[in-house]
Design an enzyme around this catalytic site. Structure first.
Site, short mmCIF file in Angstrom:
data_model
loop_
_atom_site.label_atom_id
_atom_site.label_comp_id
_atom_site.label_asym_id
_atom_site.label_seq_id
_atom_site.Cartn_x
_atom_site.Cartn_y
_atom_site.Cartn_z
CB ALA A 166 26.99 43.74 31.07
CG HIS A 168 26.71 40.78 37.48
ND1 HIS A 168 27.60 40.12 38.30
CD2 HIS A 168 26.96 40.26 36.23
CE1 HIS A 168 27.78 38.93 37.59
NE2 HIS A 168 27.54 39.14 36.51
N GLY A 212 28.59 40.34 41.07
CA GLY A 212 29.40 39.08 41.16
C GLY A 212 30.70 39.46 40.59
CG HIS A 213 31.45 41.17 36.48
ND1 HIS A 213 30.34 41.35 36.01
CD2 HIS A 213 31.78 40.10 35.73
CE1 HIS A 213 29.94 40.64 35.00
NE2 HIS A 213 30.95 39.79 34.68
NE ARG A 218 25.76 34.48 28.35
CZ ARG A 218 26.11 34.53 27.12
NH1 ARG A 218 25.15 34.74 26.31
NH2 ARG A 218 27.43 34.08 26.75
P1 AMP Z 1 31.97 37.37 32.32
O1 AMP Z 1 31.86 39.04 32.50
O2 AMP Z 1 30.68 36.79 32.49
O3 AMP Z 1 32.83 36.69 31.60
O4 AMP Z 1 32.49 37.06 33.86
C1 AMP Z 1 33.71 37.64 34.29
C2 AMP Z 1 34.01 36.94 35.64
O5 AMP Z 1 33.25 37.08 36.60
C3 AMP Z 1 34.24 35.29 35.24
O6 AMP Z 1 35.26 34.58 36.06
C4 AMP Z 1 33.00 34.59 35.75
O7 AMP Z 1 32.94 33.48 36.26
C5 AMP Z 1 32.63 35.73 36.99
N1 AMP Z 1 31.25 35.80 37.41
C6 AMP Z 1 30.22 36.05 36.49
N2 AMP Z 1 28.95 35.96 37.47
C7 AMP Z 1 29.46 35.82 38.43
C8 AMP Z 1 28.62 35.70 39.89
N3 AMP Z 1 27.27 35.59 39.66
N4 AMP Z 1 29.23 35.43 40.80
C9 AMP Z 1 30.77 35.36 41.13
N5 AMP Z 1 31.48 35.48 39.70
C10 AMP Z 1 30.96 35.66 38.48
#
Ligand code: AMP
Length: 297
Positions: free
Chosen positions: A49, A51, A53-54, A204
């Site tokens: 999912a 975005h 940030g990823h 989320r």
């Molecule tokens: P997740 O898919 O939520 O497990 O996140 C994968 C990676 O992306 C993890 O290292 C998170 O900390 C990072 N991440 C998630 N949201 C953000 C964001 N808004 N800005 C930067 N990194 C993010």
């Protein structure tokens, strides 16, 4: 694009050399053959999912590595709440399109059975990081994170791995794991990307309805309020006001909002000059649990 496994019929950019692999063995052998040509491997683990940030983590990897590997895997062992696992957003086709567009080289999308079949026992102690915040609210969560990240590290064997400071405590846990296991991997912790209204980007967020989405940016506003107060010399005493800011939105229910030492997560003591304050928040917005944090100095 070359694909192995169930995403093999997604040739969106035929000229793009992105490889999608499901089998752990296949990803290991592909990467080790690449490594033999002296290329530096950067790794970004995600639960999909995707975005911006990823994507910021992928761009950071691309800026210093030759080959960028991204995993997409909703890891069951890190969910303490089965309903949360069930409702976690999954958008694989959109994710693959974004990864192709950004120029990711290898996408690893394992199945849980195949991945965990490769697991070897590991001895790490993260108890000192587990007693508070996400560790306390989500029992077993960080054990699950360590299990999957360690497995990924064994399979991908990256030179560099990239994580977001949005998951502040997770960064500390991964750092501790890498140190305890003496893994030869450089860790990079990247800043949190936010929507224009300040809400931390998160997979989320897709689950928020209109009213919940409107309420959500107040979490960051409360963190910024704490930072302003800290800069004005109000070391404590502003916490009740910060909590009241969040609670003014009826959609929001605070799980925790606290200031801790960024190095140890111990409760912040303003008289201890060695401490570096970070405000950490987890807030239910309807039934969606959002986390955020802000370094206060
Ligand atoms: P997740 O898919 O939520 O497990 O996140 C994968 C990676 O992306 C993890 O290292 C998170 O900390 C990072 N991440 C998630 N949201 C953000 C964001 N808004 N800005 C930067 N990194 C993010």
């Amino acid at each position: 694009m070359q694909s192995y496994g169930k995403y093999s019929n997604l040739p969106r950019f035929p000229q793009c050399p992105m490889i999608i692999i499901q089998q752990p063995d296949a990803v290991s052998s592909k990467i080790s053959s690449i490594r033999q040509s002296g290329k530096k491997i950067g790794f970004v683990p995600t639960m999909g999912a995707l975005h911006e940030g990823h994507l910021s983590l992928l761009r950071a990897a691309q800026s210093i590595c030759d080959i960028t590997v991204c995993s997409i895997f909703v890891n069951p062992t890190q969910f303490n709440n089965p309903d949360d696992l069930l409702k976690y957003p999954r958008t694989p086709e959109k994710d693959l399109a974004l990864l192709e567009e950004i120029g990711c080289d290898i996408v690893f999308m394992p199945e849980a059975d195949e991945l965990y079949a490769m697991e070897k026992p590991m001895q790490i102690d993260i108890r000192h990081l587990e007693s508070r915040f996400e560790g306390a609210s989500r029992p077993g969560h960080f054990q699950g994170v360590c299990r999957v990240v360690n497995l990924f590290f064994q399979i991908v064997q990256p030179d560099d791995a990239f994580f977001g400071l949005k998951d502040f405590q997770q960064c500390m846990v991964i750092q501790s794991m890498v140190e305890q296991l003496h893994l030869p991997i450089r860790l990079h912790f990247q800043p949190t990307l936010r929507e224009e209204d300040g809400l931390a980007m998160s997979s989320r967020n897709i689950r928020l309805n209109e009213a919940q989405r409107k309420a959500a940016p107040i979490i960051y506003k409360a963190l910024c309020f704490l930072k302003e107060k800290m800069e004005d010399g109000h070391q404590d005493g502003s916490m009740e006001e910060a909590k009241a800011i969040i609670s003014s939105e009826k959609e929001l229910k605070i799980d925790y909002l606290e200031i801790a030492d960024a190095r140890t997560l111990a409760p912040y003591d303003p008289n201890n000059v060695d401490m570096n304050p970070v405000a950490l928040a987890a807030v239910y917005d309807g039934e969606v649990r959002l986390i955020d944090n802000l370094l206060l100095k």
